[in-house]
Design an enzyme around this catalytic site. Structure first.
Site, short mmCIF file in Angstrom:
data_model
loop_
_atom_site.label_atom_id
_atom_site.label_comp_id
_atom_site.label_asym_id
_atom_site.label_seq_id
_atom_site.Cartn_x
_atom_site.Cartn_y
_atom_site.Cartn_z
N GLU A 113 0.84 -1.21 0.00
CA GLU A 113 0.00 0.00 0.00
C GLU A 113 0.87 1.25 0.00
O GLU A 113 1.81 1.36 0.78
CB GLU A 113 -0.88 -0.03 1.25
CG GLU A 113 -2.30 0.38 0.99
CD GLU A 113 -3.05 -0.56 0.07
OE1 GLU A 113 -3.23 -0.20 -1.12
OE2 GLU A 113 -3.45 -1.65 0.51
N HIS A 114 0.56 2.17 -0.90
CA HIS A 114 1.33 3.41 -1.08
C HIS A 114 2.77 3.12 -1.51
O HIS A 114 3.67 3.92 -1.28
CB HIS A 114 1.31 4.29 0.18
CG HIS A 114 -0.02 4.93 0.41
ND1 HIS A 114 -0.31 6.22 0.04
CD2 HIS A 114 -1.18 4.44 0.93
CE1 HIS A 114 -1.57 6.51 0.35
NE2 HIS A 114 -2.12 5.44 0.89
N ASP A 142 3.14 2.04 -4.80
CA ASP A 142 3.15 2.14 -6.28
C ASP A 142 3.79 3.44 -6.77
O ASP A 142 4.65 3.40 -7.64
CB ASP A 142 1.75 1.91 -6.89
CG ASP A 142 0.67 2.91 -6.49
OD1 ASP A 142 0.89 3.69 -5.54
OD2 ASP A 142 -0.39 2.89 -7.13
N LEU A 181 -11.96 -0.17 -3.67
CA LEU A 181 -11.93 -1.29 -4.61
C LEU A 181 -11.73 -0.82 -6.05
O LEU A 181 -11.87 -1.58 -7.00
CB LEU A 181 -13.22 -2.12 -4.50
CG LEU A 181 -13.41 -2.77 -3.12
CD1 LEU A 181 -14.74 -3.50 -3.06
CD2 LEU A 181 -12.27 -3.72 -2.79
N SER A 182 -11.39 0.43 -6.18
CA SER A 182 -11.02 1.03 -7.47
C SER A 182 -12.10 0.97 -8.54
O SER A 182 -11.88 0.46 -9.64
CB SER A 182 -9.70 0.44 -8.00
OG SER A 182 -9.10 1.42 -8.80
N SER A 183 -13.23 1.55 -8.22
CA SER A 183 -14.21 1.79 -9.27
C SER A 183 -13.62 2.72 -10.32
O SER A 183 -14.03 2.69 -11.48
CB SER A 183 -15.48 2.39 -8.67
OG SER A 183 -15.25 3.70 -8.20
N ASP A 235 -3.75 0.24 -9.73
CA ASP A 235 -5.15 -0.11 -9.93
C ASP A 235 -5.41 -0.45 -11.39
O ASP A 235 -6.10 -1.43 -11.71
CB ASP A 235 -6.07 1.05 -9.53
CG ASP A 235 -5.92 1.43 -8.07
OD1 ASP A 235 -5.18 0.74 -7.35
OD2 ASP A 235 -6.56 2.41 -7.67
P1 ADP Z 1 -12.50 4.15 -5.80
O1 ADP Z 1 -11.64 4.01 -7.02
O2 ADP Z 1 -11.86 3.64 -4.57
O3 ADP Z 1 -13.86 3.58 -5.98
P2 ADP Z 1 -12.15 6.92 -6.45
O4 ADP Z 1 -12.42 8.18 -5.69
O5 ADP Z 1 -10.79 6.67 -6.94
O6 ADP Z 1 -12.70 5.72 -5.55
O7 ADP Z 1 -13.10 6.88 -7.73
C1 ADP Z 1 -14.48 7.03 -7.58
C2 ADP Z 1 -15.00 8.03 -8.60
O8 ADP Z 1 -14.90 7.45 -9.92
C3 ADP Z 1 -16.47 8.34 -8.43
O9 ADP Z 1 -16.65 9.38 -7.48
C4 ADP Z 1 -16.86 8.77 -9.83
O10 ADP Z 1 -16.44 10.10 -10.08
C5 ADP Z 1 -16.00 7.85 -10.69
N1 ADP Z 1 -16.74 6.62 -11.06
C6 ADP Z 1 -16.43 5.36 -10.73
N2 ADP Z 1 -17.32 4.48 -11.24
C7 ADP Z 1 -18.23 5.21 -11.91
C8 ADP Z 1 -19.41 4.90 -12.67
N3 ADP Z 1 -19.84 3.64 -12.83
N4 ADP Z 1 -20.09 5.94 -13.22
C9 ADP Z 1 -19.67 7.20 -13.06
N5 ADP Z 1 -18.58 7.55 -12.38
C10 ADP Z 1 -17.86 6.59 -11.80
MG MG Z 2 -9.76 4.93 -7.28
#
Ligand code: ADP
Ligand code: MG
Length: 403
Positions: free
Chosen positions: A45-46, A48, A146-148, A193
């Site tokens: 963690e941290h 990368d 979880l890196s959305s 990620d």
């Molecule tokens: P994490 O990666 O941990 O989930 P981040 O802050 O790095 O958190 O990224 C989250 C941001 O990415 C959301 O606030 C949004 O701006 C964007 N995001 C992620 N998934 C979506 C999605 N399915 N639709 C729109 N925006 C998204």
């Molecule tokens: Mg993220």
């Protein structure tokens, strides 16, 4: 296998949601759907952005992009998470990005897919590309560590790379995602990620050297050993672009400069004795976290190969203590989750992701998963914290075209 209160599984519903949103947006069917997973970081963690080592794996939860062609040279993005679609001319992307001062010229969520389009055109040199509509749906929890963000980047990058026939490979697409996040969104994150999301494999983690981008697939062997990995999402939101993340990066850069190395990756545990004498206490503790964490990643890889996953618990635990005490990026909810999981018999547990909220992970014997879940829930209730969301993740495939 799911033990409790499962996160929705992406296999069927998320592509449908993306296709339905696409139909609402355009009145047509998409030409295809692409998806990329979130990831969980087993350890590292941290490290990368310090040119070091990480050991993440891609998870089943994915973000899906449904794409259709337009007759003009405009790009429109829509997400199930935001009611308003955003549309720009492809030729305007260059004026929108890079974003100065971390304030995107478009709504922040749209800076992810539009930033990917911009970074892809920059990386490939292509200019004359066809316009596209993108409809995005996801079952990756947002802001939970979880890196959305990598999932939306990876899905968008894969869809556009194929559609525009740019021919970039997976590592190049990971770099495109990172550039979008750093320069279009303004979040100073590393490459981990995106690499995990692009390169993931079932039942395996990706051992990544963040300096060379050498990636090796490491078998986890969790199922064979009767283990599962629980994610304990505390629900505490972090904000990369505004939180303490940038400040930690600055400390690491300062530490490397004082020690006369390019990056903290170039220091070993033995160098810490000297480091302690030449920098202030806070910088030293930030440095010590990164240097020892790098070593823990190497040790985890060797342990997985030589002794199997039952033996990695102490490394996970030490990682958490280092982040809590030296890097100071934990929060009471994460500490409570880790403590409760360990006292209920978890093999190892640690916070995961950038910190200041998000999720912890606990490696547990399948037989003990329910007891660990109950113990964490009880500890949260006793402390007056909002109930956590606890679910199992399994290592899954990286980005690909779905249909
Ligand atoms: P994490 O990666 O941990 O989930 P981040 O802050 O790095 O958190 O990224 C989250 C941001 O990415 C959301 O606030 C949004 O701006 C964007 N995001 C992620 N998934 C979506 C999605 N399915 N639709 C729109 N925006 C998204
Ligand atoms: Mg993220």
């Amino acid at each position: 296998m799911t033990t409790t209160d499962a996160a929705p599984r992406g296999a069927s519903r998320t592509p449908e949601a993306a296709r339905a949103l696409f139909a609402d947006l355009t009145g047509r069917d998409p030409v295809g759907t692409w998806s990329a997973p979130g990831r969980v970081n087993l350890i590292g963690e941290h490290t990368d952005y310090n040119d070091g080592f990480v050991l993440p794996f891609a998870i089943e939860q994915r973000t899906v992009v449904a794409l259709g062609l337009r007759s003009d040279a405009r790009i429109r993005v829509a997400s199930t998470l935001d009611a308003a679609p955003v549309e720009v001319a492809v030729s305007d992307l260059d004026g929108l990005f890079p974003t100065v001062g971390a304030h995107p010229a478009v709504p922040e969520w749209a800076a992810y897919p539009l930033g990917v389009a911009w970074a892809l055109l920059q990386a490939s040199g292509a200019t004359d590309v066809t316009g596209v509509d993108l409809a995005i749906a996801s079952d990756v929890p947002v802001g939970a560590g979880l890196s959305s963000s990598a999932a939306i980047e990876g899905a968008t990058a894969s869809a556009l790379n194929d559609t525009w026939d740019l021919g970039l490979d997976r590592v190049a697409l990971a770099q495109v995602g990172r550039r979008a996040e750093n320069e279009a969104v303004g979040a100073p994150t590393g490459i981990m990620d995106q690499m995990a999301s692009m390169l993931g494999r079932p039942d395996a983690a990706i051992f990544l050297d963040c300096r060379t981008l050498d990636a090796n697939v490491i078998d986890l062997g969790f199922a064979a050993a009767g283990l599962e990995l629980l994610v304990i999402d505390t629900g505490v939101k972090h904000a990369h672009s505004t939180g303490g993340y940038g400040e930690r990066r600055a400390s690491c850069e300062r530490g490397a400069e004082i020690m006369g190395v390019t990056a903290l990756r170039d220091l070993s545990v033995d160098d810490l004795t000297r480091a302690a004498t030449v920098m202030d206490d806070i910088t030293f503790r930030r440095v010590r976290h990164v240097v020892t964490e790098n070593q823990r990643v190497l040790d985890t890889v060797h342990t997985l190969r030589d002794a199997g996953p039952l033996q990695i618990g102490a490394l996970l635990d030490a990682s958490h203590v280092s982040m809590r005490d030296d890097f100071e990026i934990s929060v009471p909810e994460l500490d409570s989750a880790v403590e409760a999981a360990l006292s209920a018999g978890a093999i190892g547990a640690r916070m995961t992701g950038g910190g200041f909220g998000g999720a912890a992970i606990a490696l547990v014997d399948h037989e003990k998963a329910t007891a660990v879940t109950d113990a964490v829930n009880a500890a949260f209730a006793a402390a007056g914290f909002t109930a956590p969301h606890i679910f199992t993740v399994s290592a899954s495939a990286g980005a690909h075209r779905d249909a």
